[in-house]
Every structure is written in C-alpha cells, then in structure tokens.
Design an enzyme around this catalytic site. Structure first.
Site, short mmCIF file in Angstrom:
data_model
loop_
_atom_site.label_atom_id
_atom_site.label_comp_id
_atom_site.label_asym_id
_atom_site.label_seq_id
_atom_site.Cartn_x
_atom_site.Cartn_y
_atom_site.Cartn_z
CE LYS A 119 -3.96 -2.19 2.27
NZ LYS A 119 -5.05 -1.96 3.25
CE1 TYR A 157 -9.45 -2.90 0.05
CE2 TYR A 157 -8.65 -0.95 -1.08
CZ TYR A 157 -8.42 -2.07 -0.31
OH TYR A 157 -7.14 -2.36 0.12
CG ASN A 178 -3.74 -2.36 6.65
OD1 ASN A 178 -3.63 -1.87 5.53
ND2 ASN A 178 -4.66 -3.26 6.95
CG HIS A 232 -5.32 -6.17 -0.09
ND1 HIS A 232 -6.51 -6.20 0.59
CD2 HIS A 232 -5.46 -7.02 -1.15
CE1 HIS A 232 -7.35 -7.02 -0.04
NE2 HIS A 232 -6.73 -7.52 -1.10
CD GLU A 266 -8.77 -9.16 -3.48
OE1 GLU A 266 -7.57 -9.43 -3.23
OE2 GLU A 266 -9.61 -8.91 -2.59
P1 CMP Z 1 -7.42 -4.57 3.34
O1 CMP Z 1 -6.84 -5.92 3.58
O2 CMP Z 1 -6.80 -3.77 2.24
O3 CMP Z 1 -8.98 -4.69 3.06
C1 CMP Z 1 -9.93 -3.74 3.47
C2 CMP Z 1 -9.28 -2.59 4.16
O4 CMP Z 1 -10.15 -1.73 4.85
C3 CMP Z 1 -8.38 -3.15 5.24
O5 CMP Z 1 -7.26 -3.76 4.67
C4 CMP Z 1 -8.10 -1.92 6.07
O6 CMP Z 1 -6.97 -1.20 5.62
C5 CMP Z 1 -9.35 -1.09 5.83
N1 CMP Z 1 -10.10 -1.00 7.08
C6 CMP Z 1 -10.78 -1.98 7.68
N2 CMP Z 1 -11.33 -1.50 8.82
C7 CMP Z 1 -11.00 -0.19 8.91
C8 CMP Z 1 -11.27 0.82 9.83
N3 CMP Z 1 -12.02 0.60 10.91
N4 CMP Z 1 -10.76 2.05 9.60
C9 CMP Z 1 -10.01 2.28 8.49
N5 CMP Z 1 -9.72 1.35 7.57
C10 CMP Z 1 -10.21 0.12 7.79
#
Ligand code: CMP
Length: 140
Positions: free
Chosen positions: A11, A51, A114, A117, A128
C-alpha cells in the site's frame, strides 16, 4: 497441498516508507514466487471498484483516499497455500492485534495505513487478480 495464486498489494505507506524490498523478500523467503508485479497509482474509480464490498461502511472514503494517495505495488504470488500463507505473513488488519514478526506488526500504523493487502480467500484471490492483471499478457 494446493498450489494457489493470490494478490498482494504493498500500500502507499509501504511504498513511501521504502518497504517494497523487505516485503518481497519475506514472500520469497517463505516459499512464495512472484508471478507478476507492477507499480501503479490507482485512480479513484479503480480503488472504489476494488473495494466495492466495503462501500457504505464508515471507513470507505478514507480507504479510497488512502489507496489513491500514492503508488502501490500490485503483486501476484504463487505457492503452496499461498492465500493463507500471505495472510499469515501480513498479520491481522489492525497492527495492534498482529502477531510479532508479521509485516503489519513491523510497519503498519493503523487499521487503515496497514502497509499490505492480501486476498482473503479463493474467490477473492481470483477476482482480485483478474481485476488488476491480464492473464494473457502480464502473468508469467
Ligand atoms: P485490506 O486488507 O486492504 O482490506 C480492506 C481494508 O479496509 C483493510 O485492509 C483496512 O486497511 C481497511 N479498514 C478496515 N477496517 C478499517 C477501519 N475501521 N478504519 C479504516 N480502515 C479500515
């Protein structure tokens, strides 16, 4: 055990903070092979489409804004149990809950920022990968 393919995304925070090399070496060091990779800046429409299942959730706008804030590295990983293995190497979505030594424990700042993904199952991996890669021209 099944040979699977899965999508990983480094990311914008992972790219900006210089973690591409380490992330890829963790994958390769754990039996995952890189079958395709490209560095791209997602458009708003691409991020929203990717998403789509989260549309309507409180964090959707923030998620799309973050994912379009800078380049991301899209990677197709292949290996035995690649989907679960990638998720194990990433750690939990929330870095506070992520196991020691996982990529998110090492690098993630929050649930949103984070670092990586990973597809969460067979159906999402297929969807995906198709979303970002052309089987005919980009997968080796
Ligand atoms: P990802 O694995 O990319 O898939 C969905 C994403 O939504 C997840 O990682 C997080 O980065 C994001 N996400 C999920 N919950 C929250 C939250 N409470 N606040 C912000 N981002 C979120």
């Amino acid at each position: 055990m099944a040979i699977e393919r899965t999508l990983s995304i480094v990311k914008p925070d992972g790219v900006q903070n210089g973690h591409i090399g380490h992330v890829l070496s963790v994958f390769e060091g754990n039996g995952l092979t890189i079958r395709a990779a490209k560095l791209v800046r997602l458009t708003q429409a691409q991020a929203e489409g990717f998403y789509a299942e989260h549309k309507g959730r409180g964090f959707f706008g923030e998620l799309v804004e973050f994912m379009t804030s800078g380049p991301v590295l899209l990677v197709c990983l292949e290996g035995e149990n690649a989907i679960a293995k990638n998720r194990e190497l990433m750690g939990a979505t929330d870095p506070a809950q992520a196991a020691p030594g996982t990529l998110r424990k090492l690098y993630a700042e929050s649930k949103g920022r984070n670092t990586v993904h990973g597809s969460d199952g067979e159906a999402s991996a297929a969807r995906e990968l198709r979303y970002f890669f052309s089987e005919a021209f980009e997968m080796v």
